[in-house]
Scaffold this active site. Structure first.
Site, PDB file in Angstrom:
ATOM      1  N   ARG A 255       0.855  -1.191   0.000  1.00 12.70           N
ATOM      2  CA  ARG A 255       0.000   0.000   0.000  1.00 12.70           C
ATOM      3  C   ARG A 255       0.886   1.234   0.000  1.00 12.70           C
ATOM      4  O   ARG A 255       1.746   1.379   0.873  1.00 12.70           O
ATOM      5  CB  ARG A 255      -0.885   0.000   1.252  1.00 12.70           C
ATOM      6  CG  ARG A 255      -1.828   1.193   1.377  1.00 12.70           C
ATOM      7  CD  ARG A 255      -2.684   1.013   2.634  1.00 12.70           C
ATOM      8  NE  ARG A 255      -3.722   2.006   2.777  1.00 12.70           N
ATOM      9  CZ  ARG A 255      -3.572   3.175   3.396  1.00 12.70           C
ATOM     10  NH1 ARG A 255      -2.404   3.526   3.910  1.00 12.70           N
ATOM     11  NH2 ARG A 255      -4.597   4.004   3.504  1.00 12.70           N
TER      12      ARG A 255
ATOM     13  N   SER B  48     -13.155  -2.796   1.275  1.00 11.66           N
ATOM     14  CA  SER B  48     -13.304  -2.164   2.587  1.00 11.66           C
ATOM     15  C   SER B  48     -14.776  -2.015   2.936  1.00 11.66           C
ATOM     16  O   SER B  48     -15.590  -1.659   2.086  1.00 11.66           O
ATOM     17  CB  SER B  48     -12.680  -0.763   2.574  1.00 11.66           C
ATOM     18  OG  SER B  48     -11.323  -0.832   2.225  1.00 11.66           O
TER      19      SER B  48
ATOM     20  N   LYS C  56      -4.414   6.596   8.963  1.00 11.76           N
ATOM     21  CA  LYS C  56      -5.243   6.972   7.810  1.00 11.76           C
ATOM     22  C   LYS C  56      -6.115   8.143   8.223  1.00 11.76           C
ATOM     23  O   LYS C  56      -7.015   7.997   9.051  1.00 11.76           O
ATOM     24  CB  LYS C  56      -6.100   5.766   7.390  1.00 11.76           C
ATOM     25  CG  LYS C  56      -6.983   5.991   6.169  1.00 11.76           C
ATOM     26  CD  LYS C  56      -7.676   4.680   5.789  1.00 11.76           C
ATOM     27  CE  LYS C  56      -8.915   4.869   4.946  1.00 11.76           C
ATOM     28  NZ  LYS C  56      -8.648   5.194   3.555  1.00 11.76           N
TER      29      LYS C  56
HETATM   30  N1  TZP Z   1      -8.128   1.495   6.697  1.00 10.48           N
HETATM   31  C1  TZP Z   1      -8.887   1.699   7.768  1.00 10.48           C
HETATM   32  S1  TZP Z   1      -7.975   2.116   9.110  1.00 10.48           S
HETATM   33  C2  TZP Z   1      -6.532   2.019   8.235  1.00 10.48           C
HETATM   34  C3  TZP Z   1      -6.807   1.667   6.932  1.00 10.48           C
HETATM   35  C4  TZP Z   1      -5.816   1.501   5.854  1.00 10.48           C
HETATM   36  C5  TZP Z   1      -5.201   2.318   8.828  1.00 10.48           C
HETATM   37  C6  TZP Z   1      -4.688   1.196   9.658  1.00 10.48           C
HETATM   38  O1  TZP Z   1      -3.431   1.522  10.183  1.00 10.48           O
HETATM   39  P1  TZP Z   1      -3.031   1.154  11.684  1.00 10.48           P
HETATM   40  O2  TZP Z   1      -1.690   1.817  11.865  1.00 10.48           O
HETATM   41  O3  TZP Z   1      -2.915  -0.340  11.743  1.00 10.48           O
HETATM   42  O4  TZP Z   1      -4.082   1.719  12.579  1.00 10.48           O
END
Ligand code: TZP
Ligand code: MG
Length: 214
Positions: free
Chosen positions: A42, A111, A140
């Site tokens: 990603r 998602s 995010k």
């Molecule tokens: N989609 C929803 S939350 C997220 C994504 C890509 C981020 C997840 O990152 P982390 O650091 O594991 O909370």
């Protein structure tokens, strides 16, 4: 033709900024050497060529280990790499078109962040859903409000698909997700930002194994 099998148990999602000077490749190597079951490439801020270059390196690491590589968003990059699949979000190419482009053999995850998303997913033959954010996350910026583990489990059940939880997950809270009936946990910062990504992966894998042994 059915795609290859994959294990959502401890799903590493890469992030160049979180991996820092160690580099993404080194973090992925540490994670798979310590039990990560699936890897997603990603990168929201990179052109196709550097993404392809990194993707090729990751394929070389993952193929011999029998671990699938999923590409986030970029169906074209996944096709050029002949990666195992893609993950598409609610603002990306919709599932039916993604399936048409990739064919029946590839893994496609989508998602899910709301009941409406889960109901739509229920009508599609997706391979898995990524439900979240479960907890607040700084990784995010547009992740939306935290769902909490119970709502995450409920949305996964509505979708009727295999599910991985995402958002703010680490070894201290992962057990709650497995207990809510979620098959796997996806993590960015818990692994990529950890002082020792291998040890961080091992801690998550231990939680998963405790649940699978029940
Ligand atoms: N989609 C929803 S939350 C997220 C994504 C890509 C981020 C997840 O990152 P982390 O650091 O594991 O909370
Ligand atoms: Mg996306």
């Amino acid at each position: 033709m059915k795609h290859r099998e994959f294990d959502l148990g401890v799903y590493l999602i890469t992030d160049r900024a979180c991996c820092g000077s160690r580099g993404v490749e080194a973090v992925v190597r540490a994670a798979i050497d310590n039990g990560a079951t699936l890897v997603q490439l990603r990168d929201k801020n990179v052109d196709a060529r550097p993404m392809l270059a990194l993707g090729r390196k990751l394929m070389e690491l993952l193929r011999p280990a029998g671990i699938s590589l999923i590409v986030n968003d970029r169906i074209d990059v996944a096709q050029v790499l002949d990666a195992d699949g893609v993950h598409v979000g609610q603002q990306d190419i919709p599932y039916p078109e993604a399936r048409r482009l990739l064919g029946p053999a590839k893994i496609i995850g989508i998602s899910v962040g709301s009941e409406a998303d889960a109901r739509e997913a229920a009508g599609w033959d997706v391979d898995y859903v990524g439900v979240g954010p479960v907890y607040a996350t700084a990784t995010k910026s547009d992740a939306g409000a935290a769902l909490g583990p119970e709502e995450t489990g409920r949305l996964a059940r509505i979708s009727g698909h295999r599910a991985v939880a995402i958002g703010g997950i680490d070894a201290a809270n992962a057990a709650t997700l497995y207990a809510a009936g979620i098959e796997g946990v996806a993590a960015i910062s818990a692994i990529c930002s950890a002082p020792d990504p291998g040890a961080a992966t091992r801690r998550l894998v231990r939680v998963m194994q405790e649940y699978r042994a029940r």
